[in-house]
Design a protein around this motif. Sequence first.
Motif, PDB file in Angstrom:
ATOM      1  N   GLU A   2       9.732  12.150  93.102  1.00  9.15           N
ATOM      2  CA  GLU A   2      10.492  11.591  91.980  1.00  9.15           C
ATOM      3  C   GLU A   2      11.019  12.680  91.054  1.00  9.15           C
ATOM      4  O   GLU A   2      11.358  12.427  89.903  1.00  9.15           O
ATOM      5  N   THR A   3      11.087  13.892  91.555  1.00  6.74           N
ATOM      6  CA  THR A   3      11.565  15.038  90.795  1.00  6.74           C
ATOM      7  C   THR A   3      12.124  16.056  91.775  1.00  6.74           C
ATOM      8  O   THR A   3      11.788  16.039  92.963  1.00  6.74           O
ATOM      9  N   ASP A   4      12.985  16.951  91.276  1.00  7.72           N
ATOM     10  CA  ASP A   4      13.473  18.046  92.108  1.00  7.72           C
ATOM     11  C   ASP A   4      12.875  19.381  91.662  1.00  7.72           C
ATOM     12  O   ASP A   4      13.443  20.440  91.902  1.00  7.72           O
ATOM     13  N   MET A   5      11.687  19.306  91.048  1.00  8.91           N
ATOM     14  CA  MET A   5      11.058  20.523  90.530  1.00  8.91           C
ATOM     15  C   MET A   5      10.492  21.385  91.654  1.00  8.91           C
ATOM     16  O   MET A   5      10.520  21.018  92.823  1.00  8.91           O
ATOM     17  N   CYS A   6       9.983  22.561  91.257  1.00 10.39           N
ATOM     18  CA  CYS A   6       9.525  23.575  92.195  1.00 10.39           C
ATOM     19  C   CYS A   6       8.513  23.045  93.216  1.00 10.39           C
ATOM     20  O   CYS A   6       8.499  23.466  94.371  1.00 10.39           O
ATOM     21  N   GLY A   7       7.662  22.127  92.781  1.00  4.58           N
ATOM     22  CA  GLY A   7       6.585  21.664  93.639  1.00  4.58           C
ATOM     23  C   GLY A   7       7.042  20.989  94.913  1.00  4.58           C
ATOM     24  O   GLY A   7       6.283  20.909  95.888  1.00  4.58           O
ATOM     25  N   VAL A   8       8.281  20.503  94.951  1.00  6.52           N
ATOM     26  CA  VAL A   8       8.766  19.842  96.164  1.00  6.52           C
ATOM     27  C   VAL A   8       8.813  20.830  97.322  1.00  6.52           C
ATOM     28  O   VAL A   8       8.582  20.460  98.479  1.00  6.52           O
ATOM     29  N   ASP A   9       9.091  22.097  97.043  1.00  5.69           N
ATOM     30  CA  ASP A   9       9.081  23.103  98.102  1.00  5.69           C
ATOM     31  C   ASP A   9       7.690  23.224  98.719  1.00  5.69           C
ATOM     32  O   ASP A   9       7.546  23.394  99.935  1.00  5.69           O
ATOM     33  N   ALA A  10       6.665  23.146  97.892  1.00  4.64           N
ATOM     34  CA  ALA A  10       5.296  23.228  98.401  1.00  4.64           C
ATOM     35  C   ALA A  10       4.987  22.040  99.299  1.00  4.64           C
ATOM     36  O   ALA A  10       4.337  22.187 100.345  1.00  4.64           O
ATOM     37  N   LEU A  38      11.401  13.245 103.892  1.00  4.22           N
ATOM     38  CA  LEU A  38      11.233  13.617 102.486  1.00  4.22           C
ATOM     39  C   LEU A  38      12.366  12.951 101.719  1.00  4.22           C
ATOM     40  O   LEU A  38      13.541  13.266 101.929  1.00  4.22           O
ATOM     41  N   ILE A  39      12.025  12.005 100.881  1.00  8.09           N
ATOM     42  CA  ILE A  39      13.013  11.217 100.148  1.00  8.09           C
ATOM     43  C   ILE A  39      12.957  11.604  98.675  1.00  8.09           C
ATOM     44  O   ILE A  39      11.883  11.636  98.077  1.00  8.09           O
ATOM     45  N   TYR A  40      14.121  11.885  98.104  1.00  9.56           N
ATOM     46  CA  TYR A  40      14.209  12.263  96.690  1.00  9.56           C
ATOM     47  C   TYR A  40      14.737  11.094  95.885  1.00  9.56           C
ATOM     48  O   TYR A  40      15.818  10.567  96.160  1.00  9.56           O
ATOM     49  N   ARG A  41      13.962  10.678  94.892  1.00 13.34           N
ATOM     50  CA  ARG A  41      14.394   9.667  93.938  1.00 13.34           C
ATOM     51  C   ARG A  41      14.506  10.350  92.577  1.00 13.34           C
ATOM     52  O   ARG A  41      13.525  10.884  92.063  1.00 13.34           O
ATOM     53  N   GLY A  79      12.871  11.891  87.462  1.00 12.87           N
ATOM     54  CA  GLY A  79      12.386  12.839  86.472  1.00 12.87           C
ATOM     55  C   GLY A  79      10.894  12.768  86.216  1.00 12.87           C
ATOM     56  O   GLY A  79      10.441  13.134  85.120  1.00 12.87           O
ATOM     57  N   LYS A  80      10.121  12.325  87.202  1.00 11.97           N
ATOM     58  CA  LYS A  80       8.673  12.230  87.032  1.00 11.97           C
ATOM     59  C   LYS A  80       7.968  13.150  88.024  1.00 11.97           C
ATOM     60  O   LYS A  80       8.382  13.266  89.177  1.00 11.97           O
ATOM     61  N   ASN A  81       6.888  13.798  87.575  1.00  7.87           N
ATOM     62  CA  ASN A  81       6.061  14.581  88.483  1.00  7.87           C
ATOM     63  C   ASN A  81       5.141  13.624  89.236  1.00  7.87           C
ATOM     64  O   ASN A  81       3.937  13.560  88.999  1.00  7.87           O
ATOM     65  N   ALA A  82       5.754  12.879  90.145  1.00  5.56           N
ATOM     66  CA  ALA A  82       5.029  11.874  90.918  1.00  5.56           C
ATOM     67  C   ALA A  82       5.448  11.991  92.377  1.00  5.56           C
ATOM     68  O   ALA A  82       6.637  12.203  92.678  1.00  5.56           O
ATOM     69  N   VAL A 128       0.410  10.775  90.540  1.00  2.26           N
ATOM     70  CA  VAL A 128       1.120  10.982  89.283  1.00  2.26           C
ATOM     71  C   VAL A 128       0.389  12.075  88.505  1.00  2.26           C
ATOM     72  O   VAL A 128      -0.814  11.959  88.237  1.00  2.26           O
ATOM     73  N   THR A 129       1.105  13.123  88.155  1.00  8.68           N
ATOM     74  CA  THR A 129       0.484  14.232  87.433  1.00  8.68           C
ATOM     75  C   THR A 129      -0.012  13.777  86.071  1.00  8.68           C
ATOM     76  O   THR A 129       0.727  13.163  85.294  1.00  8.68           O
ATOM     77  N   ARG A 130      -1.261  14.071  85.781  1.00  3.44           N
ATOM     78  CA  ARG A 130      -1.859  13.665  84.507  1.00  3.44           C
ATOM     79  C   ARG A 130      -1.370  14.591  83.383  1.00  3.44           C
ATOM     80  O   ARG A 130      -1.425  15.826  83.512  1.00  3.44           O
ATOM     81  N   PRO A 131      -0.923  14.030  82.261  1.00  2.00           N
ATOM     82  CA  PRO A 131      -0.509  14.875  81.134  1.00  2.00           C
ATOM     83  C   PRO A 131      -1.644  15.754  80.621  1.00  2.00           C
ATOM     84  O   PRO A 131      -1.395  16.853  80.113  1.00  2.00           O
TER      85      PRO A 131
END
Length: 204
Positions: A51-59, A73-76, A79-82, A97-100
Motif C-alpha cells: 500500500e506504499t511505494d516506499m523503500c521497503g517494497v524493494d526488500a 506484487l500488486i501496488y495500491r 500511502g500506508k506502510n501496510a 500494518v506498521t505500528r506507529p
Amino acid sequence: MSCSLSSQQIEGVTSFHGHWCPGLAIGIRAGEWALQEMGRSGDEEIVAVVETDMCGVDAIQYLTGCTFGKGNLIYRDLGKNAFSFYRRSDGRAARLVTRPEVYGDIRRTLSRLHAKMQEHGLTPEEEKELGEARSMLSRRIMESPLEEVFEIKTPEHKAPRKARILNSQTCETCGEQVMETRTRRLQERTLCIPCFERLENPAD
C-alpha cells in the motif's frame, strides 16, 4: 538482533536497493515474516499487495520472490506502510500494518529535519543529527520483535487473481502497441491513454 535473516540476506537487500534506511528495514522485517509464515514464492504461489511505494517494497521483492514482472506484487497507492501476503495453495492471508509506536520519539526529530531539509536545507550538524536518527530508528526496527513492528490483521480483500497475458493493439494516433485493456475509444478510433487524454483535453 531480533531479525532472523542472515547477514548475507540483509546485505543482498541493501545492495539491491542501493542504500540502508528505516524504510528498507521495515520491508526487510515484512519480508522476514512472509518467509517464516508462508515461504518464498517460486512463481505466483505467494502474492504481496503493498500500500506504499516506499523503500521497503524493494526488500519484499528481493526476499519473497513477489515481483511486479511476475504479477504477484500488486501496488495500491494508499500511502500506508501496510503489506498483505496471500498463499494461494491454502488461502492463508495476512495484512501487516506498521505500528506507529516503533518510531517512538524519533518520529518528531525526523519530521522536523525532513521539513527543514525541504524548505531551507540542513546545516552539517543537522545532517549528522538526521543520519543518527535514521540509524537509531533502523536499528530499533531490526532489533524489535516482529509483533512490536507490525500489527497483524486479516485483509479486507481476497487474493488478487493470477496475472493474465493479454493481447496488444496499436494506437491509431502514435502507432505504439498498448495492452487491449488499457485502450480507449474516441471518435471511432482506438487510442492509448496518453493520446486519448491529449485529444480529450487539448488545452491541458
